[in-house]
Design an enzyme around this catalytic site. Sequence first.
Site, mmCIF file in Angstrom:
data_model
loop_
_atom_site.group_PDB
_atom_site.id
_atom_site.type_symbol
_atom_site.label_atom_id
_atom_site.label_comp_id
_atom_site.label_asym_id
_atom_site.label_seq_id
_atom_site.Cartn_x
_atom_site.Cartn_y
_atom_site.Cartn_z
ATOM 1 N N ARG A 190 -5.247 -2.345 8.585
ATOM 2 C CA ARG A 190 -6.546 -3.194 8.135
ATOM 3 C C ARG A 190 -6.066 -4.641 7.488
ATOM 4 N NH1 ARG A 190 -8.407 1.523 6.282
ATOM 5 N NH2 ARG A 190 -7.330 1.047 4.174
ATOM 6 N N GLY A 222 -0.220 5.202 -4.484
ATOM 7 C CA GLY A 222 -0.906 6.343 -5.045
ATOM 8 C C GLY A 222 -0.516 7.531 -4.108
ATOM 9 N N ARG A 223 -0.301 7.267 -2.842
ATOM 10 C CA ARG A 223 0.027 8.615 -2.068
ATOM 11 C C ARG A 223 1.416 8.948 -2.276
ATOM 12 N NH1 ARG A 223 -1.770 6.014 3.328
ATOM 13 N NH2 ARG A 223 -2.107 4.280 2.032
ATOM 14 N N ASN A 248 -10.032 -4.049 -6.547
ATOM 15 C CA ASN A 248 -9.244 -2.873 -7.133
ATOM 16 C C ASN A 248 -10.017 -2.580 -8.471
ATOM 17 O OD1 ASN A 248 -5.948 -4.075 -5.910
ATOM 18 N ND2 ASN A 248 -7.473 -2.308 -5.338
ATOM 19 N N SER A 298 -8.100 -6.166 4.826
ATOM 20 C CA SER A 298 -8.495 -5.824 3.786
ATOM 21 C C SER A 298 -8.611 -7.272 2.859
ATOM 22 C CB SER A 298 -7.539 -4.906 2.935
ATOM 23 O OG SER A 298 -7.590 -3.537 3.479
ATOM 24 N N ARG A 323 -11.254 1.084 -9.241
ATOM 25 C CA ARG A 323 -10.508 2.196 -9.581
ATOM 26 C C ARG A 323 -10.656 2.614 -10.968
ATOM 27 N NH1 ARG A 323 -4.978 1.750 -6.057
ATOM 28 N NH2 ARG A 323 -6.216 1.009 -4.240
ATOM 29 N N ASP A 362 0.648 -1.212 -0.063
ATOM 30 C CA ASP A 362 -0.046 -0.020 0.173
ATOM 31 C C ASP A 362 0.947 1.459 -0.080
ATOM 32 O OD1 ASP A 362 -2.935 0.351 0.443
ATOM 33 O OD2 ASP A 362 -2.790 -1.164 1.693
HETATM 34 C C1 FPP Z 1 -1.987 -0.306 -3.439
HETATM 35 O O1 FPP Z 1 -1.637 1.153 -3.196
HETATM 36 C C2 FPP Z 1 -1.326 -1.047 -4.444
HETATM 37 C C3 FPP Z 1 -1.869 -1.517 -5.491
HETATM 38 C C4 FPP Z 1 -3.269 -1.621 -5.424
HETATM 39 C C5 FPP Z 1 -1.074 -2.367 -6.504
HETATM 40 C C6 FPP Z 1 0.161 -2.926 -6.332
HETATM 41 C C7 FPP Z 1 1.002 -3.077 -7.400
HETATM 42 C C8 FPP Z 1 2.310 -3.062 -7.695
HETATM 43 C C9 FPP Z 1 3.269 -2.617 -6.638
HETATM 44 C C10 FPP Z 1 2.685 -3.024 -8.894
HETATM 45 C C11 FPP Z 1 2.528 -4.385 -9.863
HETATM 46 C C12 FPP Z 1 2.746 -5.522 -8.972
HETATM 47 C C13 FPP Z 1 3.689 -6.557 -9.678
HETATM 48 C C14 FPP Z 1 3.967 -7.616 -8.490
HETATM 49 C C15 FPP Z 1 4.357 -6.453 -10.480
HETATM 50 P P1 FPP Z 1 -2.610 2.320 -3.569
HETATM 51 O O2 FPP Z 1 -2.740 2.629 -4.963
HETATM 52 O O3 FPP Z 1 -3.841 1.760 -2.790
HETATM 53 O O4 FPP Z 1 -1.905 3.325 -2.650
HETATM 54 P P2 FPP Z 1 -2.565 4.530 -1.952
HETATM 55 O O5 FPP Z 1 -3.258 3.841 -0.688
HETATM 56 O O6 FPP Z 1 -1.551 5.488 -1.397
HETATM 57 O O7 FPP Z 1 -3.739 4.847 -2.595
#
Ligand code: FPP
Length: 221
Positions: free
Chosen positions: A176, A5-6, A50, A178, A53, A2
């Site tokens: 969490r 995005g941030r 997801n 999740s 999104r 996680d």
């Molecule tokens: C959650 O962060 C992350 C994801 C939904 C995707 C994770 C994917 C990768 C790291 C890249 C692809 C993976 C592989 C194994 C090649 P978020 O976007 O929810 O962040 P936020 O909480 O800051 O919004």
Amino acid sequence: MDGNGRWAVSRGLPRVMGHRAGIKSVRAVVEAAREQGISYLTLYAFSVENWKRSPREVDTLMRLLSEYLRRELPNLMKNGIRLNPIGDLKGLPAGVRERLRRVVETTRPNEKMTLNLALNYGGRFEILQAARRVAAEVKAGKMKPSDLDEESFRRFLYTEDQPDPDLLIRTSGEHRISNFLLWQISYAELYLTPTLWPDFGKQDFFNALVEYQRRERRFGA
Ligand code: FPP
């Protein structure tokens, strides 16, 4: 994983750049786990939720995944890592499924570490599909309801004969679960860190392992 995005938004970048940066951490953590002799590592890359999104973000994640699978195959082979995708793979785009199939087939003989990649994964759905399969076996007369216990039920889960995870790491300050490996994490030690996933490197992974080693695990005893 996680906080992608941030991480991007705090730099004035589009969210998808955070996922791109997150790949670097994926590489670092896979390498660190392998170096430490860890036998199973599961990365939660895409949940059943997801899909909510934006289409652009979903599309980028699928492309990054394909790119990762294509580029990492030689590294997985060199390091003896077997790829094992877990989740409702039928729901993934055909191109991703095809690439997964090839990497799974090629890495199948590798025995040093299993890398579970959770894709279109949901813990409740995993338990539901296991329950459906058990019901089908009972209906077909292959099994009696009284045959079912924790040991036999776990064989219907995506992780089948793997041991339960010892340690669950969640980044970015979230507290969490999740919908992650709900059955399997019953006794897992939780390691929650404020570090955002793209900033999480080898040293952070080692810190989590050291913290885990300090814990006293009682399994209810
Ligand atoms: C959650 O962060 C992350 C994801 C939904 C995707 C994770 C994917 C990768 C790291 C890249 C692809 C993976 C592989 C194994 C090649 P978020 O976007 O929810 O962040 P936020 O909480 O800051 O919004």
